[in-house]
Design a protein around this motif. Structure first.
Motif, PDB file in Angstrom:
ATOM      1  N   TYR A 151     -50.791  13.087  40.507  1.00 52.43           N
ATOM      2  CA  TYR A 151     -50.917  14.366  41.277  1.00 52.43           C
ATOM      3  C   TYR A 151     -50.104  14.096  42.740  1.00 52.43           C
ATOM      4  CZ  TYR A 151     -53.163  11.814  44.997  1.00 52.43           C
ATOM      5  OH  TYR A 151     -53.364  10.523  46.309  1.00 52.43           O
ATOM      6  N   ALA A 211     -46.652  16.473  41.815  1.00 54.70           N
ATOM      7  CA  ALA A 211     -47.158  17.690  42.084  1.00 54.70           C
ATOM      8  C   ALA A 211     -47.222  18.474  43.822  1.00 54.70           C
ATOM      9  CB  ALA A 211     -47.877  17.920  40.441  1.00 54.70           C
ATOM     10  N   LYS A 212     -48.548  17.239  43.958  1.00 51.92           N
ATOM     11  CA  LYS A 212     -48.482  17.558  45.100  1.00 51.92           C
ATOM     12  C   LYS A 212     -47.649  18.727  46.680  1.00 51.92           C
ATOM     13  CE  LYS A 212     -51.806  16.710  49.063  1.00 51.92           C
ATOM     14  NZ  LYS A 212     -50.957  16.316  50.545  1.00 51.92           N
ATOM     15  N   LEU A 253     -49.688  23.763  38.559  1.00 54.98           N
ATOM     16  CA  LEU A 253     -48.712  23.149  38.196  1.00 54.98           C
ATOM     17  C   LEU A 253     -49.947  21.823  37.654  1.00 54.98           C
ATOM     18  CD1 LEU A 253     -45.696  21.687  40.762  1.00 54.98           C
ATOM     19  CD2 LEU A 253     -45.606  23.404  38.576  1.00 54.98           C
ATOM     20  N   VAL A 268     -47.225  26.238  34.256  1.00 63.00           N
ATOM     21  CA  VAL A 268     -46.681  26.150  35.245  1.00 63.00           C
ATOM     22  C   VAL A 268     -46.244  27.922  35.241  1.00 63.00           C
ATOM     23  CG1 VAL A 268     -43.791  25.667  36.169  1.00 63.00           C
ATOM     24  CG2 VAL A 268     -45.325  24.068  34.127  1.00 63.00           C
ATOM     25  N   PRO A 308     -44.325  15.455  35.645  1.00 63.34           N
ATOM     26  CA  PRO A 308     -43.524  14.798  36.590  1.00 63.34           C
ATOM     27  C   PRO A 308     -42.433  15.026  37.274  1.00 63.34           C
ATOM     28  CG  PRO A 308     -44.190  13.411  35.362  1.00 63.34           C
ATOM     29  CD  PRO A 308     -44.949  14.364  34.557  1.00 63.34           C
ATOM     30  N   CYS A 364     -51.361  18.301  36.648  1.00 58.78           N
ATOM     31  CA  CYS A 364     -50.281  17.192  37.150  1.00 58.78           C
ATOM     32  C   CYS A 364     -49.850  16.262  36.039  1.00 58.78           C
ATOM     33  CB  CYS A 364     -51.862  16.272  37.190  1.00 58.78           C
ATOM     34  SG  CYS A 364     -52.231  15.024  36.750  1.00 58.78           S
ATOM     35  N   VAL A 402     -52.716  21.856  42.310  1.00 57.33           N
ATOM     36  CA  VAL A 402     -52.740  21.151  40.912  1.00 57.33           C
ATOM     37  C   VAL A 402     -53.911  20.992  40.390  1.00 57.33           C
ATOM     38  CG1 VAL A 402     -52.098  18.619  40.628  1.00 57.33           C
ATOM     39  CG2 VAL A 402     -51.412  20.099  42.929  1.00 57.33           C
TER      40      VAL A 402
END
Length: 190
Positions: free
Chosen positions: A32, A35-36, A95, A131, A100, A97, A8
């Protein structure tokens, strides 16, 4: 067995947003975190790469890190390389952050499209190089580029044999999902 690490990117300066985008919220979740979570189902481990001044704001259960010293502050390529240098893997799913609306289904479909080198997303002629899926051997290309002062992601990708995957193969609502939330107004519109 193939080892996959999620990365991330949460170290941008967020000038247009006005505050660190990693800690902006969509609903009740930080960017974050979104994304995580999108990465976790496909990855053996997820790393959040950020800036030194933000590192302490992440909870203890987040595997956070900063750029390795020699590439500190050199942008997204430095963040990707720092993660690669920190944790050995066969491939890395990256990715930013600030997207979203990218979820675990998008990540799963992107990974399924990946063959070798780097696979990244394009929508309506617009490239989304962060991405992406990067094979571990691309690390040498990143290191060479950064050592030569080359910070542009697109140039490194073009030399790494990138395969561009049309976003419509991954999700129906391409415009919304692949929107960079660079200002609070963009978040409000979506």
């Amino acid at each position: 067995m193939t080892r996959t690490v999620g990365v991330v990117l949460a170290g941008g300066l967020s000038r247009r947003f006005g505050s660190p985008k990693a800690f902006a919220k969509l609903g009740e979740r930080y960017f974050y975190e979104i994304a995580k979570e999108a990465l976790e189902a496909q990855c053996d481990e997820v790393i959040v790469v950020t800036r030194q001044e933000l590192l302490a704001q992440f909870p203890a259960n987040v595997n956070g890190m900063i750029d390795i010293m020699e590439y500190k502050g050199l942008g997204p390529l430095a963040g990707i390389l720092s993660a690669m240098e920190s944790v050995e893997a066969d491939r890395y799913i990256v990715l930013p952050c600030d997207m979203p609306y990218v979820d675990d289904e998008v990540v799963e479909k992107l990974l399924a499209q990946h063959q070798q080198g780097v696979t990244a997303v394009i929508t309506d002629g617009r490239h989304h190089p962060l991405v992406s899926v990067w094979d571990g051997y691309v690390k040498s290309h990143l290191r060479e580029a950064l050592d030569n002062g080359q910070l542009r992601v697109m140039e490194v990708l073009s030399r790494s044999g990138v395969i561009w995957i049309e976003g419509s193969l991954l999700v129906d609502d391409v415009k919304r999902v692949f929107t960079n939330v660079n200002t609070p107004e963009v978040l409000e519109r979506n």
